[in-house]
Design a protein around this motif. Sequence first.
Motif, PDB file in Angstrom:
ATOM      1  N   GLY A   1       0.813  -1.209   0.000  1.00 13.83           N
ATOM      2  CA  GLY A   1       0.000   0.000   0.000  1.00 13.83           C
ATOM      3  C   GLY A   1       0.846   1.257   0.000  1.00 13.83           C
ATOM      4  O   GLY A   1       1.911   1.314  -0.619  1.00 13.83           O
ATOM      5  N   VAL A   2       0.396   2.269   0.727  1.00 16.45           N
ATOM      6  CA  VAL A   2       1.060   3.569   0.713  1.00 16.45           C
ATOM      7  C   VAL A   2       2.451   3.509   1.335  1.00 16.45           C
ATOM      8  O   VAL A   2       3.391   4.149   0.863  1.00 16.45           O
ATOM      9  N   SER A   3       2.615   2.731   2.395  1.00 14.17           N
ATOM     10  CA  SER A   3       3.890   2.717   3.118  1.00 14.17           C
ATOM     11  C   SER A   3       4.200   1.331   3.663  1.00 14.17           C
ATOM     12  O   SER A   3       3.354   0.711   4.303  1.00 14.17           O
ATOM     13  N   ARG A   4       5.403   0.847   3.394  1.00 11.99           N
ATOM     14  CA  ARG A   4       5.826  -0.466   3.899  1.00 11.99           C
ATOM     15  C   ARG A   4       6.440  -0.323   5.282  1.00 11.99           C
ATOM     16  O   ARG A   4       7.262   0.568   5.506  1.00 11.99           O
ATOM     17  N   LEU A   5       6.074  -1.208   6.182  1.00  7.32           N
ATOM     18  CA  LEU A   5       6.716  -1.218   7.501  1.00  7.32           C
ATOM     19  C   LEU A   5       8.140  -1.744   7.370  1.00  7.32           C
ATOM     20  O   LEU A   5       8.401  -2.692   6.621  1.00  7.32           O
ATOM     21  N   GLY A   6       9.050  -1.141   8.117  1.00 10.68           N
ATOM     22  CA  GLY A   6      10.431  -1.587   8.112  1.00 10.68           C
ATOM     23  C   GLY A   6      10.540  -3.046   8.515  1.00 10.68           C
ATOM     24  O   GLY A   6       9.778  -3.530   9.341  1.00 10.68           O
ATOM     25  N   SER A   7      11.486  -3.754   7.937  1.00  9.34           N
ATOM     26  CA  SER A   7      11.826  -5.154   8.197  1.00  9.34           C
ATOM     27  C   SER A   7      10.838  -6.144   7.597  1.00  9.34           C
ATOM     28  O   SER A   7      10.927  -7.342   7.841  1.00  9.34           O
ATOM     29  N   CYS A   8       9.904  -5.632   6.753  1.00 12.02           N
ATOM     30  CA  CYS A   8       8.936  -6.529   6.109  1.00 12.02           C
ATOM     31  C   CYS A   8       9.332  -6.892   4.680  1.00 12.02           C
ATOM     32  O   CYS A   8       8.659  -7.714   4.045  1.00 12.02           O
ATOM     33  N   SER A   9      10.410  -6.317   4.158  1.00 15.84           N
ATOM     34  CA  SER A   9      10.798  -6.638   2.781  1.00 15.84           C
ATOM     35  C   SER A   9      11.496  -7.992   2.692  1.00 15.84           C
ATOM     36  O   SER A   9      11.298  -8.730   1.722  1.00 15.84           O
ATOM     37  N   ILE A  10      12.313  -8.345   3.686  1.00 16.83           N
ATOM     38  CA  ILE A  10      13.012  -9.631   3.619  1.00 16.83           C
ATOM     39  C   ILE A  10      12.023 -10.793   3.647  1.00 16.83           C
ATOM     40  O   ILE A  10      12.105 -11.695   2.798  1.00 16.83           O
ATOM     41  N   PRO A  11      11.062 -10.816   4.598  1.00 20.12           N
ATOM     42  CA  PRO A  11      10.097 -11.919   4.533  1.00 20.12           C
ATOM     43  C   PRO A  11       9.298 -11.927   3.241  1.00 20.12           C
ATOM     44  O   PRO A  11       9.033 -12.995   2.681  1.00 20.12           O
ATOM     45  N   GLU A  12       8.917 -10.742   2.747  1.00 21.76           N
ATOM     46  CA  GLU A  12       8.166 -10.707   1.486  1.00 21.76           C
ATOM     47  C   GLU A  12       8.974 -11.301   0.342  1.00 21.76           C
ATOM     48  O   GLU A  12       8.497 -12.160  -0.405  1.00 21.76           O
ATOM     49  N   CYS A  13      10.216 -10.815   0.179  1.00 20.77           N
ATOM     50  CA  CYS A  13      11.057 -11.296  -0.913  1.00 20.77           C
ATOM     51  C   CYS A  13      11.275 -12.803  -0.840  1.00 20.77           C
ATOM     52  O   CYS A  13      11.095 -13.523  -1.829  1.00 20.77           O
ATOM     53  N   MET A  14      11.664 -13.278   0.321  1.00 18.39           N
ATOM     54  CA  MET A  14      11.981 -14.697   0.446  1.00 18.39           C
ATOM     55  C   MET A  14      10.743 -15.577   0.301  1.00 18.39           C
ATOM     56  O   MET A  14      10.756 -16.580  -0.417  1.00 18.39           O
ATOM     57  N   VAL A  15       9.664 -15.207   0.967  1.00 18.01           N
ATOM     58  CA  VAL A  15       8.444 -16.018   0.891  1.00 18.01           C
ATOM     59  C   VAL A  15       7.905 -16.056  -0.533  1.00 18.01           C
ATOM     60  O   VAL A  15       7.528 -17.120  -1.042  1.00 18.01           O
ATOM     61  N   MET A  16       7.871 -14.905  -1.207  1.00 21.00           N
ATOM     62  CA  MET A  16       7.331 -14.893  -2.561  1.00 21.00           C
ATOM     63  C   MET A  16       8.274 -15.570  -3.551  1.00 21.00           C
ATOM     64  O   MET A  16       7.821 -16.159  -4.548  1.00 21.00           O
ATOM     65  N   GLY A  17       9.575 -15.540  -3.295  1.00 19.59           N
ATOM     66  CA  GLY A  17      10.514 -16.298  -4.124  1.00 19.59           C
ATOM     67  C   GLY A  17      10.271 -17.793  -3.982  1.00 19.59           C
ATOM     68  O   GLY A  17      10.232 -18.535  -4.969  1.00 19.59           O
ATOM     69  N   MET A  18      10.100 -18.238  -2.730  1.00 22.08           N
ATOM     70  CA  MET A  18       9.789 -19.646  -2.471  1.00 22.08           C
ATOM     71  C   MET A  18       8.441 -20.028  -3.084  1.00 22.08           C
ATOM     72  O   MET A  18       8.277 -21.108  -3.661  1.00 22.08           O
ATOM     73  N   THR A  19       7.488 -19.108  -2.975  1.00 15.69           N
ATOM     74  CA  THR A  19       6.150 -19.359  -3.519  1.00 15.69           C
ATOM     75  C   THR A  19       6.186 -19.495  -5.031  1.00 15.69           C
ATOM     76  O   THR A  19       5.512 -20.366  -5.605  1.00 15.69           O
ATOM     77  N   ALA A  20       6.958 -18.648  -5.693  1.00 13.41           N
ATOM     78  CA  ALA A  20       7.061 -18.703  -7.156  1.00 13.41           C
ATOM     79  C   ALA A  20       7.527 -20.072  -7.614  1.00 13.41           C
ATOM     80  O   ALA A  20       6.986 -20.652  -8.570  1.00 13.41           O
ATOM     81  N   VAL A  21       8.521 -20.609  -6.938  1.00 14.80           N
ATOM     82  CA  VAL A  21       9.047 -21.922  -7.302  1.00 14.80           C
ATOM     83  C   VAL A  21       8.013 -23.018  -7.029  1.00 14.80           C
ATOM     84  O   VAL A  21       7.843 -23.939  -7.839  1.00 14.80           O
ATOM     85  N   ARG A  22       7.336 -22.919  -5.891  1.00 10.44           N
ATOM     86  CA  ARG A  22       6.324 -23.914  -5.576  1.00 10.44           C
ATOM     87  C   ARG A  22       5.226 -23.932  -6.638  1.00 10.44           C
ATOM     88  O   ARG A  22       4.748 -25.003  -7.047  1.00 10.44           O
ATOM     89  N   SER A  23       4.848 -22.762  -7.112  1.00 11.63           N
ATOM     90  CA  SER A  23       3.835 -22.663  -8.161  1.00 11.63           C
ATOM     91  C   SER A  23       4.369 -23.226  -9.477  1.00 11.63           C
ATOM     92  O   SER A  23       3.693 -23.968 -10.189  1.00 11.63           O
ATOM     93  N   MET A  24       5.592 -22.852  -9.781  1.00  5.87           N
ATOM     94  CA  MET A  24       6.230 -23.309 -11.028  1.00  5.87           C
ATOM     95  C   MET A  24       6.350 -24.827 -11.084  1.00  5.87           C
ATOM     96  O   MET A  24       6.065 -25.451 -12.123  1.00  5.87           O
ATOM     97  N   MET A  25       6.767 -25.424  -9.986  1.00  5.17           N
ATOM     98  CA  MET A  25       6.987 -26.866  -9.956  1.00  5.17           C
ATOM     99  C   MET A  25       5.699 -27.671 -10.041  1.00  5.17           C
ATOM    100  O   MET A  25       5.695 -28.837 -10.403  1.00  5.17           O
ATOM    101  N   LYS A  26       4.575 -27.000  -9.701  1.00  2.00           N
ATOM    102  CA  LYS A  26       3.276 -27.679  -9.788  1.00  2.00           C
ATOM    103  C   LYS A  26       2.603 -27.459 -11.140  1.00  2.00           C
ATOM    104  O   LYS A  26       1.631 -28.136 -11.472  1.00  2.00           O
ATOM    105  N   ALA A  27       3.089 -26.471 -11.894  1.00  2.00           N
ATOM    106  CA  ALA A  27       2.436 -26.104 -13.162  1.00  2.00           C
ATOM    107  C   ALA A  27       2.549 -27.222 -14.207  1.00  2.00           C
ATOM    108  O   ALA A  27       3.488 -27.997 -14.202  1.00  2.00           O
TER     109      ALA A  27
END
Length: 506
Positions: A480-506
């Motif tokens: 949204g308008v403003s990201r809370l500090g220290s929330c980018s690392i979990p976002e990046c890592m979780v969504m990177g892991m998620t992308a692969v999980r989706s890819m491997m099931k496709a």
Amino acid sequence: MSNIDLLGRRKFIAGLGAAAGAAMVSPAMAVSEKADGVKWDKELEVVIIGSGFAGLAASIEAIKLGAKDVHIFEKMAYFGGNSAINGGLFAVPGSPKQAEKGIKDSVERMVADQLASGRGIADEGLLRHVASHANEALQMTLEAGAEFHPYLQQLGGHSVARTYQTTVSCGAGITQPLLKMSRKMGVHTHNRSKFEGFLIGKNNEVVGVKMRENYHFGENQPGKVLNIRAKRGVIVATGGFAQNINLRMAQDPTLTAEVGCTNAPGATGEGMFEMFRLGAVPVHLAHIQSGPWASPDEGGFGYVSNYSIFNFPHSIAINRLTGKRFMNEIADRKTRADAELSCRDEKGNALPPILITSFKDSKKHPNTAKVIKYNVGWKFDSVEELASHFKVPLKELKAQIKEYNEYVKTGKDTQFGKNMTKAKDKYIQAPFTVVRLWPKVHYCQGGVQVTKKAEVKDSFTGKPIQGLYAAGEVCGGIHGVSRLGSCSIPECMVMGMTAVRSMMKA
């Protein structure tokens, strides 16, 4: 949809703003093309563009899920991207360290904090997905050998202490262990490899990429362009565009070249642009976050940023013109950045405010010694010396310190409503450590829209673009308008892991 040629959508980018066309000139333009008749130079199983938190986490998860041929491509000479120079701050709800310290937290509480910071336009589903899997990402970093300080921090906008920080106080404390782990697991890594566009199949799906070898950032290079077929798909993890001055000015004309930036030079947005050309949905590009913990006395992220982040909970931010506090020192980033920008002298010129901390409390963070050593912070033995140095009204400053120390004693800040939990028994008293504050462009909330499976959504159909996934700051709309500090690392890592999980099931 089959009658619409995705490659004819290039004028779609024109809707990003009047200056967007100029923004395209800075980073060299990537151009996608149909794969019909293309001679493939290589055929790889998993292609990941970008070597930051998202790309590295994706590569490791891919191997864990059975992929045999995983490749990371990085345009810079070094690996880690912008992630390597971030603050190394990692928010995790319900973490082992919270349990150890008796801190009550939950996914719901973290999401509620983020929604408040997002001012009503954050993506609750994506935030919940990331928060729900943050512990898995943390565990991956620990398995790789990342080391964290023994304490948890409560950053601005967070209702409890939930943030880990690497012992080296920067993102390299995570990217380097992850890179080492990925290589040990068999991931192939390629630096100086610049993304030059997607290769598109008959049904408008992404079937491969064009990558330029021997690329040297900022220079025209004759390196060969390889056509690489991606059998399972492509994950774009190329980060934000904070260093693309034309594009950020198209969204906010005040973010000129004179405004500092904490990002690595490669954060210019080519991967995002090319996904837009394929029809990806642009979301929240105008929401560009500035870090309120930055200093005008050093370049980039510097030493002061992590110093300030650690010390804000038990410090006072002072307007030098009035000698008084002007904000809640642990409010969300936008609130604080806006407050700092309002600090001006009688003529309206910028007057960077100061952050005052008791030296005995500030020195618990390793950056304190560096801040003083490199003359981007100062140590004073008395309030008179401090006030004289910064030309702050002495009477008003003394009164403010006395008033604030009463808040420390009672545990209630009646001036700005600051949560005083982390300020308990930490009075503002000599000797003092002081730094100057002024926001710097730090994070782009905007990018391409993705699903909770990290699929890139098509603006014409609302469905995913087949074969294409994205993770990290290149995605938009999550915070949204403003990201809370220290929330980018979990976002990046979780969504990177998620992308692969989706890819491997496709």
